[in-house]
Motif scaffolding. Structure first.
Motif, mmCIF file in Angstrom:
data_model
loop_
_atom_site.group_PDB
_atom_site.id
_atom_site.type_symbol
_atom_site.label_atom_id
_atom_site.label_comp_id
_atom_site.label_asym_id
_atom_site.label_seq_id
_atom_site.Cartn_x
_atom_site.Cartn_y
_atom_site.Cartn_z
ATOM 1 N N SER A 287 33.364 33.466 55.423
ATOM 2 C CA SER A 287 32.730 32.252 55.932
ATOM 3 C C SER A 287 33.020 31.080 55.002
ATOM 4 N N ARG A 288 33.279 29.918 55.583
ATOM 5 C CA ARG A 288 33.564 28.736 54.790
ATOM 6 C C ARG A 288 32.349 28.245 54.026
ATOM 7 N N SER A 289 31.155 28.729 54.396
ATOM 8 C CA SER A 289 29.946 28.296 53.694
ATOM 9 C C SER A 289 29.936 28.748 52.243
ATOM 10 N N THR A 290 30.657 29.814 51.929
ATOM 11 C CA THR A 290 30.695 30.310 50.555
ATOM 12 C C THR A 290 31.672 29.525 49.693
ATOM 13 N N GLU A 291 32.474 28.641 50.318
ATOM 14 C CA GLU A 291 33.468 27.914 49.559
ATOM 15 C C GLU A 291 32.946 26.579 49.029
ATOM 16 N N GLY A 292 31.730 26.214 49.365
ATOM 17 C CA GLY A 292 31.194 24.947 48.881
ATOM 18 C C GLY A 292 30.857 25.000 47.399
ATOM 19 N N ARG A 293 30.915 23.844 46.746
ATOM 20 C CA ARG A 293 30.635 23.791 45.322
ATOM 21 C C ARG A 293 29.128 23.746 45.065
ATOM 22 N N SER A 294 28.773 23.962 43.798
ATOM 23 C CA SER A 294 27.353 23.903 43.399
ATOM 24 C C SER A 294 26.861 22.455 43.460
ATOM 25 N N GLU A 295 25.534 22.312 43.501
ATOM 26 C CA GLU A 295 24.941 20.984 43.626
ATOM 27 C C GLU A 295 24.723 20.300 42.273
ATOM 28 N N SER A 296 24.769 21.039 41.177
ATOM 29 C CA SER A 296 24.551 20.455 39.855
ATOM 30 C C SER A 296 25.385 21.204 38.833
ATOM 31 N N ILE A 297 25.539 20.582 37.661
ATOM 32 C CA ILE A 297 26.380 21.187 36.637
ATOM 33 C C ILE A 297 25.712 22.420 36.059
ATOM 34 N N PHE A 298 26.518 23.401 35.766
ATOM 35 C CA PHE A 298 26.120 24.660 35.136
ATOM 36 C C PHE A 298 25.091 25.452 35.943
ATOM 37 N N SER A 299 24.911 25.088 37.224
ATOM 38 C CA SER A 299 24.050 25.922 38.054
ATOM 39 C C SER A 299 24.754 27.218 38.457
ATOM 40 N N PHE A 300 26.088 27.187 38.422
ATOM 41 C CA PHE A 300 26.875 28.380 38.756
ATOM 42 C C PHE A 300 28.075 28.411 37.825
ATOM 43 N N LEU A 301 28.237 29.522 37.080
ATOM 44 C CA LEU A 301 29.284 29.629 36.074
ATOM 45 C C LEU A 301 30.123 30.888 36.325
ATOM 46 N N HIS A 302 31.446 30.716 36.293
ATOM 47 C CA HIS A 302 32.386 31.842 36.440
ATOM 48 C C HIS A 302 32.934 32.225 35.070
ATOM 49 N N SER A 303 33.214 33.518 34.903
ATOM 50 C CA SER A 303 33.761 33.984 33.629
ATOM 51 C C SER A 303 34.688 35.169 33.857
ATOM 52 N N ASP A 304 35.724 35.263 32.977
ATOM 53 C CA ASP A 304 36.668 36.374 33.072
ATOM 54 C C ASP A 304 37.342 36.563 31.723
ATOM 55 N N ILE A 305 37.688 37.821 31.416
ATOM 56 C CA ILE A 305 38.385 38.162 30.177
ATOM 57 C C ILE A 305 39.819 38.530 30.523
ATOM 58 N N LEU A 306 40.760 37.978 29.778
ATOM 59 C CA LEU A 306 42.175 38.275 29.986
ATOM 60 C C LEU A 306 42.761 38.823 28.705
ATOM 61 N N GLY A 307 43.634 39.798 28.821
ATOM 62 C CA GLY A 307 44.290 40.422 27.679
ATOM 63 C C GLY A 307 44.294 41.934 27.827
ATOM 64 N N PRO A 308 44.901 42.636 26.892
ATOM 65 C CA PRO A 308 45.507 42.098 25.668
ATOM 66 C C PRO A 308 46.893 41.520 25.905
ATOM 67 N N SER A 309 47.233 40.489 25.160
ATOM 68 C CA SER A 309 48.551 39.884 25.237
ATOM 69 C C SER A 309 49.553 40.730 24.465
ATOM 70 N N ARG A 310 50.792 40.759 24.955
ATOM 71 C CA ARG A 310 51.828 41.530 24.273
ATOM 72 C C ARG A 310 52.219 40.899 22.936
ATOM 73 N N VAL A 311 51.979 39.582 22.822
ATOM 74 C CA VAL A 311 52.300 38.871 21.583
ATOM 75 C C VAL A 311 51.008 38.307 21.013
ATOM 76 N N SER A 312 50.679 38.658 19.785
ATOM 77 C CA SER A 312 49.464 38.145 19.142
ATOM 78 C C SER A 312 49.719 36.755 18.574
ATOM 79 N N SER A 313 48.638 35.972 18.457
ATOM 80 C CA SER A 313 48.725 34.645 17.837
ATOM 81 C C SER A 313 48.907 34.795 16.322
ATOM 82 N N PRO A 314 49.257 33.716 15.629
ATOM 83 C CA PRO A 314 49.419 33.825 14.167
ATOM 84 C C PRO A 314 48.175 34.338 13.448
ATOM 85 N N LEU A 315 46.985 34.119 14.058
ATOM 86 C CA LEU A 315 45.746 34.589 13.435
ATOM 87 C C LEU A 315 45.299 35.944 13.963
#
Length: 405
Positions: A287-315
């Motif tokens: 349903s297109r109703s789920t594609e609408g944005r939130s009404e205020s900032i930080f009322s809805f937050l998305h998060s995801d973890i990516l990795g591990p990378s094949r190449v590590s950073s210098p640190l």
């Protein structure tokens, strides 16, 4: 010493006066066999005369006339001619022993394909294809190029032609096979010898219906498909199988296309094929109703973890976690050396939002990664009244949106 074929000793394989053999063979068949054996015997006798008389006499002249160079030269030339005549009659004799092929008088399809040798093989295939073209012109045959697939150097990866004339297939049928050549091509700069191979196929044109004997069309095969070479041929399709079998054999065409290919089905109004119906089904959209944005900032937050990378950073960082605000799509990215660092990073990010913007996160959306489902993470969100939404893999539109961003 030159090696020759042995002289054939031809004997009668049957006897018309034999009472036991007479019932097994018809009179017409016996006459045909008698004619063929007579022709073979005549050619065999001619071949024997070459071996016993001309060749032996010429060899004797060469050995006797050691002092007469002119006579030896004349005898050597005649010996060469006699040897060529011997080969000719040997070929005719062997050809007489072969059974008669009904397709010898038909036209044929020539197919030349490049094999081992890369670009040089394609150039060799082009030379072979043009050689048959010149040979057909010399014989007075009609040579029509049907299809060519060129390589980068303008050679032929594949070439198909139609050859028409009297007894074309009978004269070219033994050309089928693998042709190989070793040469230093014009494309070689180092002088190395290249080995190239092409395949040649000579196919008779089956242009008649076996049951009626009428011509129904002339065509050729290319990459698994058959193409007609004459546009005015009357193509008839006699339907003897069930509708379901015909529909499947023709590749599940639509009703309108099926009626064009099989005119006898022109009165068909519906086509019931379960495979076609299931194949045309599409997945229901969200349903297109789920594609609408939130009404205020930080009322809805998305998060995801990516990795591990094949190449590590210098640190030494190999992972990173992203936080995306659903309201204005601003993204924060934090580097991590290990996935276990997620909880401490999220607590610091939550405190930053409260101090800088004076708001709290209402809904937090993630996948089912174990770091998001730990007891510490769940207790922290419950203590601050954050609703944790978890998506099933490959179903949530918002989860797909987070992946794209």
């Amino acid at each position: 010493m030159r090696r020759r074929f042995p002289i054939f000793s031809i004997g009668r394989l049957y006897c018309t006066g034999n009472a036991e053999a007479a019932p097994q063979l018809s009179i017409d068949l016996i006459k045909i066999m008698d004619q063929r054996l007579s022709a073979i015997e005549n050619r065999n006798a001619h071949l024997e005369r070459f071996l016993d008389q001309e060749i032996k006499e010429l060899k004797s002249v060469i050995s006797d006339c050691q002092d007469d160079k002119d006579m030896q030269q004349m005898a050597s030339e005649e010996l060469s001619e006699a040897t060529e005549g011997e080969k000719k009659f040997q070929f005719l004799l062997l050809k007489s022993l072969l059974p008669k092929d009904d397709a010898d008088e038909r036209d044929c399809i020539l197919e030349v394909r490049a094999g081992t040798g890369g670009e040089e093989a394609s150039l060799f295939a082009m030379d072979i294809f043009k050689m048959y073209e010149k040979y057909s012109v010399k014989k007075g045959w009609k040579y029509e190029v049907l299809e060519t697939a060129e390589s980068d150097l303008k050679g032929y990866k594949e070439a198909i032609a139609s050859i028409s004339g009297a007894g074309v297939y009978g004269k070219l049928k033994f050309e089928s096979g693998i042709h190989r050549v070793q040469r230093v091509p014009v494309t070689e700069k180092g002088g190395r010898v290249h080995t190239s191979a092409v395949s040649v196929a000579i196919l008779p044109q089956a242009d008649q219906d076996r049951s009626t004997g009428q011509t129904i069309g002339i065509g050729y095969e290319s990459q698994g498909l058959y193409y007609l070479t004459s546009s005015n041929s009357l193509i008839a399709c006699s339907v003897t199988d069930s509708l379901d079998v015909i529909h499947k054999r023709l590749g599940h065409p639509s009703l309108s296309k099926l009626q064009k290919m099989v005119p006898s089905l022109s009165g068909l109004s519906t086509l019931d094929c379960e495979s076609c119906q299931l194949g045309k089904h599409t997945r229901a959209t969200f349903s297109r109703s789920t594609e609408g944005r939130s009404e205020s900032i930080f009322s809805f937050l998305h998060s995801d973890i990516l990795g591990p990378s094949r190449v590590s950073s210098p640190l030494g960082f190999r992972y990173f976690v992203s936080f995306i605000d659903d309201y204005f799509r601003c993204t924060w990215v934090f580097l991590m050396k290990d996935r276990s660092e997620l909880f401490s990073i999220f607590k610091g990010f939550f405190a930053e939002i409260q101090n800088q913007f004076g708001v709290s996160i209402r809904t937090f959306h993630s996948d089912n990664a174990l770091e998001y489902l730990s007891s510490q993470f769940q207790e922290f969100m419950s203590h601050h009244g954050i609703i944790h939404q978890k998506s099933c893999p490959y179903t949530s539109i918002k989860w797909c949106r987070r992946k794209k961003e």
